[in-house]
Design a protein around this motif. Structure first.
Motif, mmCIF file in Angstrom:
data_model
loop_
_atom_site.group_PDB
_atom_site.id
_atom_site.type_symbol
_atom_site.label_atom_id
_atom_site.label_comp_id
_atom_site.label_asym_id
_atom_site.label_seq_id
_atom_site.Cartn_x
_atom_site.Cartn_y
_atom_site.Cartn_z
ATOM 1 N N ASP A 258 6.318 4.105 -11.910
ATOM 2 C CA ASP A 258 5.413 4.908 -12.753
ATOM 3 C C ASP A 258 6.028 6.283 -13.012
ATOM 4 O O ASP A 258 5.300 7.243 -13.285
ATOM 5 N N HIS B 184 -2.600 -0.068 -18.686
ATOM 6 C CA HIS B 184 -2.979 0.736 -17.517
ATOM 7 C C HIS B 184 -4.432 0.386 -17.225
ATOM 8 O O HIS B 184 -5.306 0.632 -18.066
ATOM 9 N N HIS C 57 -1.474 -0.607 -12.085
ATOM 10 C CA HIS C 57 -2.252 0.237 -11.164
ATOM 11 C C HIS C 57 -3.164 -0.631 -10.300
ATOM 12 O O HIS C 57 -2.856 -0.869 -9.149
ATOM 13 N N HIS D 148 7.761 -0.154 -15.063
ATOM 14 C CA HIS D 148 6.727 0.777 -15.554
ATOM 15 C C HIS D 148 7.218 2.205 -15.348
ATOM 16 O O HIS D 148 7.168 2.728 -14.236
ATOM 17 N N LYS E 227 8.037 3.957 -21.553
ATOM 18 C CA LYS E 227 6.900 4.121 -22.457
ATOM 19 C C LYS E 227 6.985 5.446 -23.195
ATOM 20 O O LYS E 227 7.477 6.438 -22.651
ATOM 21 N N HIS F 216 7.605 6.262 -17.477
ATOM 22 C CA HIS F 216 7.344 7.131 -18.636
ATOM 23 C C HIS F 216 8.490 8.139 -18.689
ATOM 24 O O HIS F 216 8.266 9.331 -18.815
HETATM 25 ZN ZN LIG Z 1 1.866 4.799 -16.133
#
Ligand SMILES: [Zn+2]
Length: 418
Positions: A327, A253, A276, A80, A149, A82
């Protein structure tokens, strides 16, 4: 042909003893397939042989690496991130440290929307260079497989650009990359003043952005920020169903800011991963377990935002398989070291070191459909592995943050050594 031998590791974590086709849950998540005094032969980009040093076949001309007193384990898999964005939000970091709340910053046009403005305004070469610098630091920290992502475009052109950059990072570095379209990350600023702006944005995602992304072959999965202040359950369901019809996997999410129904939706849609999960009750855990959804915990975000940690023990008891990821993003958590986040999963989410280790290897691989390539050390698997400068893997938690990773192998090549 290149042959490398990792000789007689004090601990070899093969992860080879539990289920291989599915993520591990409950007691099985602690099963690391630990061998002592074993060696590993790498041939080109693959693991060719694993066994006791005394049984090792001869490999004339091979490069030998003395692993006595060392741990050999699979390279880390960050399921996960970004990590393709432009600019930074260090000013927000200072605001939050002075007491501002993440949701307040987001509601007033900061947060994600600040990164959207910066990413839209940045040319492709700069976006690639900034993202590549992060990816290289992450590889040096032991991660060789990534989920990346989009979601800092919120318009068709920029979402496509972000996903293309993610694919280029894979081509240029050899890292394994799974891409996810997260167009439903936030309502873009240009639609916030319109009465039907939300409906219009969902329509654009379902009928323009996702079909274009799918036609270009740029996304393996689709994700929605399904939470308070972002997208509702009904909106998320509509986006997910459109993505599924285009052949994309689903990730969500969910339940970061409250019991918002995201975890239940992930179960209903049999998403690969619900991420999460700070707020989760017994019925939500049971729904995830029954649907085979991987619970992806992101304890770095709890640390940075000063939020509670997801309850890892309750998930283990409930039999839900757990992955752990960084994340890595410009706002709520820019941590890049998955090894550091593994330690946070122990201290914050109360996973045992063994459970956390499975969460960043085999289980993360399963959530990305990479479990027949990476996440275990067995003949035929990709030669993505780490050598640690310690004889005990638990030092990753005990001495969290210390430079314990002495060598990183990706596809059989040593890409980092200290
Ligand atoms: Zn995220």
């Amino acid at each position: 042909m290149s042959v490398t031998v990792l000789v007689e590791a004090a601990q070899l974590l093969t992860l080879a003893d539990g289920p291989k086709d599915s993520p591990r849950a409950g007691p099985a998540q602690r099963e690391l397939g630990l061998r002592r005094g074993h060696s590993v032969i790498l041939r080109d980009d693959r693991v060719a042989w694993v066994g006791p040093e005394r049984e090792r076949p001869a490999t004339p001309g091979a490069a030998e690496i003395d692993c006595r007193g060392r741990v050999v384990m699979p390279a880390l898999i960050d399921s996960h991130t970004h990590l393709v964005w432009a600019g930074d939000r260090k000013d927000e970091l200072e605001l939050r440290l002075a007491g501002a709340d993440y949701e307040q910053i987001f509601a007033t046009g900061g947060g994600i929307l600040a990164s959207v403005r910066q990413t839209r305004a940045t040319d492709d070469d700069t976006l690639l260079a900034e993202s590549r610098a992060r990816l290289e630091r992450m590889r040096r920290s032991g991660t060789t497989s990534f989920e990346i992502k989009s979601g800092y475009g919120l318009d068709l052109a920029t979402e496509l650009r972000q996903l293309r950059v993610a694919r280029r990072l894979a081509e240029e570095t050899g890292a394994r990359v799974r891409t996810t379209c997260l167009a439903a990350h936030a309502l873009p600023a240009e639609l916030r003043e319109h009465a039907d702006g939300r409906a219009e944005f969902i329509r654009r995602i379902c009928s323009e952005i996702l079909p274009s992304v799918a036609a270009a072959g740029l996304a393996d999965a689709c994700d929605v920020f399904c939470d308070r202040g972002a997208f509702s359950i009904d909106e998320a369901r509509e986006v997910c169903l459109a993505a599924r019809a285009l052949g994309m996997q689903l990730r969500l999410h969910a339940n970061e800011f409250g019991h918002t129904g995201g975890a239940r939706l992930a179960a209903e849609l049999r998403a690969r991963s619900a991420d999460h999960l700070l707020h989760l009750d017994d019925t939500e855990r049971e729904a995830l377990r029954a649907a085979g959804v991987v619970a992806t915990l992101l304890p770095g975000t709890s640390l940075v935002l000063g939020k509670p940690y997801a309850d890892g023990r309750a998930l283990v008891r409930a039999g839900v398989p757990i992955a752990v990821a960084t994340d890595c993003n410009p706002g709520s958590c820019a941590l890049e070291s998955l090894a550091m986040v593994l330690a946070l999963a122990c201290y914050g989410c109360k996973l045992s070191p063994a459970e956390a280790l499975c969460a960043v290897t085999h289980n993360a691989a399963c959530s990305l459909d990479l479990n027949h390539e990476v996440g275990r050390i067995e003949p035929g698997m990709s030669a993505d592995l780490l050598v640690l400068a310690t004889p005990d893997y638990r030092d990753l938690v005990y001495h969290a943050g210390s430079p314990l990773i002495s060598q990183v192998f990706q596809r059989g090549h040593c890409i980092w050594a200290v």
